[in-house]
Scaffold this motif. Sequence first.
Motif, PDB file in Angstrom:
ATOM      1  N   ASP A   1      13.815-128.811  18.733  1.00 61.27           N
ATOM      2  CA  ASP A   1      13.339-129.697  19.782  1.00 61.27           C
ATOM      3  C   ASP A   1      11.828-129.570  19.849  1.00 61.27           C
ATOM      4  O   ASP A   1      11.296-128.479  19.704  1.00 61.27           O
ATOM      5  CB  ASP A   1      13.935-129.299  21.139  1.00 61.27           C
ATOM      6  N   ILE A   2      11.173-130.664  20.056  1.00 65.43           N
ATOM      7  CA  ILE A   2       9.715-130.643  20.106  1.00 65.43           C
ATOM      8  C   ILE A   2       9.245-131.192  21.457  1.00 65.43           C
ATOM      9  O   ILE A   2       9.697-132.249  21.892  1.00 65.43           O
ATOM     10  CB  ILE A   2       9.107-131.490  18.959  1.00 65.43           C
TER      11      ILE A   2
ATOM     12  N   SER B   1      11.253-134.605  21.992  1.00 61.41           N
ATOM     13  CA  SER B   1      12.056-135.084  20.873  1.00 61.41           C
ATOM     14  C   SER B   1      13.174-134.084  20.637  1.00 61.41           C
ATOM     15  O   SER B   1      12.924-132.897  20.434  1.00 61.41           O
ATOM     16  CB  SER B   1      11.176-135.206  19.628  1.00 61.41           C
ATOM     17  N   GLU B   2      14.388-134.584  20.673  1.00 57.73           N
ATOM     18  CA  GLU B   2      15.527-133.693  20.457  1.00 57.73           C
ATOM     19  C   GLU B   2      16.070-133.959  19.059  1.00 57.73           C
ATOM     20  O   GLU B   2      16.519-135.067  18.759  1.00 57.73           O
ATOM     21  CB  GLU B   2      16.600-133.990  21.508  1.00 57.73           C
TER      22      GLU B   2
ATOM     23  N   LYS C   1      11.647-146.034  21.196  1.00 53.72           N
ATOM     24  CA  LYS C   1      12.087-145.908  19.797  1.00 53.72           C
ATOM     25  C   LYS C   1      10.855-145.932  18.903  1.00 53.72           C
ATOM     26  O   LYS C   1      10.015-146.823  19.029  1.00 53.72           O
ATOM     27  CB  LYS C   1      12.987-147.086  19.438  1.00 53.72           C
ATOM     28  N   LEU C   2      10.774-144.968  18.001  1.00 52.30           N
ATOM     29  CA  LEU C   2       9.620-144.912  17.096  1.00 52.30           C
ATOM     30  C   LEU C   2       9.501-146.198  16.276  1.00 52.30           C
ATOM     31  O   LEU C   2       8.409-146.706  16.054  1.00 52.30           O
ATOM     32  CB  LEU C   2       9.734-143.712  16.155  1.00 52.30           C
TER      33      LEU C   2
ATOM     34  N   ALA D   1      13.139-136.818  16.272  1.00 54.91           N
ATOM     35  CA  ALA D   1      14.138-137.781  16.713  1.00 54.91           C
ATOM     36  C   ALA D   1      13.595-139.194  16.587  1.00 54.91           C
ATOM     37  O   ALA D   1      12.392-139.417  16.653  1.00 54.91           O
ATOM     38  CB  ALA D   1      14.518-137.492  18.151  1.00 54.91           C
ATOM     39  N   GLU D   2      14.508-140.151  16.410  1.00 53.88           N
ATOM     40  CA  GLU D   2      14.055-141.538  16.295  1.00 53.88           C
ATOM     41  C   GLU D   2      13.756-142.142  17.653  1.00 53.88           C
ATOM     42  O   GLU D   2      13.110-143.169  17.769  1.00 53.88           O
ATOM     43  CB  GLU D   2      15.103-142.364  15.561  1.00 53.88           C
ATOM     44  N   GLU D   3      14.275-141.460  18.676  1.00 53.52           N
ATOM     45  CA  GLU D   3      14.009-141.914  20.035  1.00 53.52           C
ATOM     46  C   GLU D   3      13.382-140.762  20.808  1.00 53.52           C
ATOM     47  O   GLU D   3      13.872-139.636  20.774  1.00 53.52           O
ATOM     48  CB  GLU D   3      15.330-142.337  20.696  1.00 53.52           C
ATOM     49  N   ILE D   4      12.284-141.038  21.467  1.00 57.15           N
ATOM     50  CA  ILE D   4      11.525-140.006  22.160  1.00 57.15           C
ATOM     51  C   ILE D   4      11.625-140.232  23.662  1.00 57.15           C
ATOM     52  O   ILE D   4      11.543-141.371  24.132  1.00 57.15           O
ATOM     53  CB  ILE D   4      10.029-140.095  21.752  1.00 57.15           C
TER      54      ILE D   4
END
Lengths: 179, 289
Positions: A40-41, A34-35, A148-149, A165-168
């Motif tokens: 960042d994760i 996830s950015e 997308k979450l 982020a909403e997109e992983i």
Amino acid sequence: MKTRISIILLILGVATVVHAQKYKIVKSEIVFFSEAPIEDITAINHDAIGIFNSDNNEIAIIVPVAKFEFDKELMKEHFNEKYMESEKFPRISFSGKVKGYNKKNQNKTDAVAEGKMSIHGVTKDIVTNGTIQADKNKLIFTSTFKIKLADYQIKIPQLMWQNIAEEIEITVYLELSPQ
Amino acid sequence: MKFNFAFLFLLILNVAFAQDDLLSELESQASDINTEVVGMFKGTRLINGHTVKTKGRGELDMIISHRFGTISSGPYELFGLDNASMRIGFDYGITDKLNVGIGRSSNDKIYDGFIKYNLLSQETGNGGNPFSMTLLAGITEKTTPRLRDFPEFTFVNRIGYSGSIMIARKFGDMFSLQMNPIWVHKNRVTAPETNNAFGVGTGFRVKLTRSLTLNGEYYARLNQRNMDGVYDAISLGFDIETGGHVFQLHLTNSAGMIDRVFLTETYGNWLKGDIYFGFNISRTFQLIK
């Protein structure tokens, strides 16, 4: 006529059972990335299990959600408790077909995985690009795709400060051996 | 022709089932994977007492706890808000299982230190641990009245020890229960109080939303029940979690935030409104990744 078809059916049925060449996952690495502006994760999971049937190119994969490992313990806790709700939905699963796999081709080839992905209790049809490589007796599948979450009804709690982020981006590496 | 249709139908059925079979074949394997139960408790403290939870390796947890005065002190004291006692403390994760901590309470100017070890973690999956277990050992030093003013109340006299075995289990995804036998020893006490105090703590946590839980805690004393004006510590509160912070708001009849005090020196009577409003704020810092 009737008997003949029955016999054909019987033979076909038996043949499917006997000749089904199944591979199972022996090594896996599924990376979650996830950015986000704050940080960042990244999380890594090595505990996926799965079966690939090389006769009909069907594949099924299960990933235990609670086995994603993070740099920080707290992130893991939030990931499981707040986002993925892993007690209610302990597994991510994928079942579908791999297109582009050819038993005779030993080179790395492009492939497409098409099927149903289930995350957070929501099942969606997905199509992702990847590669397949046959290495001696092993098969190596790789793929990178984004999810997308919101598509999986994963809500970001308003009180969370470390934004996600909403997109992983998900990167999948699977090594399979004959069962 | 009829049979061809039947054949086609069977073939399609076969393909459709095969996919499900592959996944259901995995399902049974998946239930053998043991994973640690997450979110049994939000914090390392439930209200006054510890939970089985330990901080992860390299995590420093700063906990600032406040207890205002009793609600029964009335409007002149703004129901206790004019007075406050506090504890500031730090818990640190040497490993995911082993924690050490220090703290200092303004109430009786007590310094405390402890070691906490998470022996077992509850796991999901067949054959996983059915519960979590954590051991706790602590030491305290009461520094009031001043040593130089009262040298006969020696440094050693002021020391106390404590130990507890905490056992907890999460039932489903909403309810966690903890029980912990606890022992507190004070090197010097005034009769009729005895040096050793034993008790049993019972705590629960109900998850209300993803970020909010309801908690309760009851420490029953097993001995020294004849002491006038000393009560069992009973507390009720909420945890609110926001990222790296946990806010705990609660009502309790104990002014103490460490076992030595809440087990043996709880002077509040719930029935008389001797209830302290208080909060703990915990902030986690990741020192080592």
